[in-house]
Motif scaffolding. Structure first.
Motif, short mmCIF file in Angstrom:
data_model
loop_
_atom_site.label_atom_id
_atom_site.label_comp_id
_atom_site.label_asym_id
_atom_site.label_seq_id
_atom_site.Cartn_x
_atom_site.Cartn_y
_atom_site.Cartn_z
N GLN A 50 55.25 21.33 66.81
CA GLN A 50 55.99 20.07 66.87
C GLN A 50 55.50 19.06 65.83
OE1 GLN A 50 55.95 18.31 70.79
NE2 GLN A 50 57.95 17.37 70.52
N THR A 64 61.33 15.70 72.85
CA THR A 64 60.70 16.97 73.20
C THR A 64 61.65 17.89 73.96
OG1 THR A 64 58.48 16.02 73.18
CG2 THR A 64 58.79 18.00 74.51
N PHE A 82 53.83 22.53 71.49
CA PHE A 82 53.99 21.11 71.78
C PHE A 82 52.79 20.28 71.34
CE2 PHE A 82 56.31 23.38 75.19
CZ PHE A 82 57.58 22.83 75.03
#
Length: 293
Positions: A50, A64, A82
């Motif tokens: 990410q 997200t 993430f």
């Protein structure tokens, strides 16, 4: 536009309130078999970190919850990694929606990069305990989402005594593993400065803790006078639980490092962290060209 750095973003990020996280009762501990499974992945694949598109997230282009769609539709990638500070409000409903989105797009949630949750290498016993407590919720969330690991930082104070640092870090990670191992979640350390930039020190920490659930996430940073990324990769490969992949100054160097990892027997996720969409696409091309899948 001012360039966003990871360190600057972390320092400015608001720590999400504990009350926003899902209740521990909703997070079922996996079976005893899960605790005994191999900590690493047995084949090569490519994921999107990410942080590679952090500017898009912080500017509000997507959230997200959109990450699975971005990885699949925009880049054709099979996994996502993430950053905890980019989660909005990870309640049970939020995480369930994230799981549905990942399933809908056929994307594997690989790991969570954990920042802004305390120092793992500190002389303060109380601070180490609090850091471990702070990381537990991310271990629980990683388990709930089906990730295989969380990524931590291990930097330490300036001019640290590395022998003492080894004791402090080993204490932190042994405590963290008490929560992670029953959940089947691996704990990885990424080279983000301080003692974590010292490959020999990291290897000593791996040996001191001696758990298959503790490993390294080598950051393929650009080489410089203070950091030899080729030597770092070579020394930490036996403990690698993933790759934080970045394009190198030359395609030849990128190819060399891919070959090093493969020849050393590493099989797992190459999480593309090269900054910006064009660099992400180039990373994917280089990996598909040089990495046996």
């Amino acid at each position: 536009m001012k360039k966003v750095t990871r360190r600057g973003f972390i320092e400015k990020s608001l720590v999400i309130g504990a009350g926003s996280f899902i209740a521990p009762a909703l997070l079922k501990t996996q079976s005893a078999q899960a605790a005994k499974k191999s900590a690493w992945i047995s084949k090569n694949d490519i994921s999107l970190a990410q942080w590679a598109l952090v500017g898009e997230v912080t500017s509000g282009k997507w959230k997200t919850l959109d990450f699975p769609r971005i990885a699949r539709e925009d880049f054709g990638l099979n996994g996502i990694e993430f950053v905890n500070t980019l989660f909005e409000v990870p309640t049970a409903n939020y995480l369930n929606q994230l799981k549905r989105n990942a399933d809908n797009y056929g994307v594997k949630m690989v790991l969570i990069m954990v920042d802004a949750e305390g120092e793992t290498c500190t002389p303060s016993k109380e601070e180490r305990k609090q850091t471990v407590i702070n990381h537990r919720k991310w271990i629980d969330i990683a388990q709930y989402l089906g990730c295989h690991a969380i990524r931590t930082n291990c930097i330490g104070p300036k001019d640290i005594d590395k022998t003492e640092a080894l004791k402090w870090a080993a204490d932190s990670y042994n405590m963290m593993l008490e929560h992670a191992v029953p959940a089947g979640i691996s704990i990885l350390i990424e080279n983000h400065g301080g003692v974590s930039n010292d490959a020999d020190w990291l290897v000593s920490l791996m040996k001191e803790v001696n758990s298959k659930y503790l490993g390294v996430l080598p950051d393929w940073r650009e080489p410089g006078s203070q950091f030899d990324n080729v030597a770092f990769l070579e020394k930490t490969l036996p403990y690698a639980g993933g790759m934080s992949f970045r394009n190198q100054p030359s395609d030849a160097l990128t190819e060399k490092m891919i070959k090093m990892a493969y020849d050393a027997g590493f099989r797992g996720w190459y999480g593309i962290e090269s900054a910006g969409r064009e660099n992400v696409k180039k990373s994917k091309e280089l990996l598909l060209k040089h990495l046996p899948m």
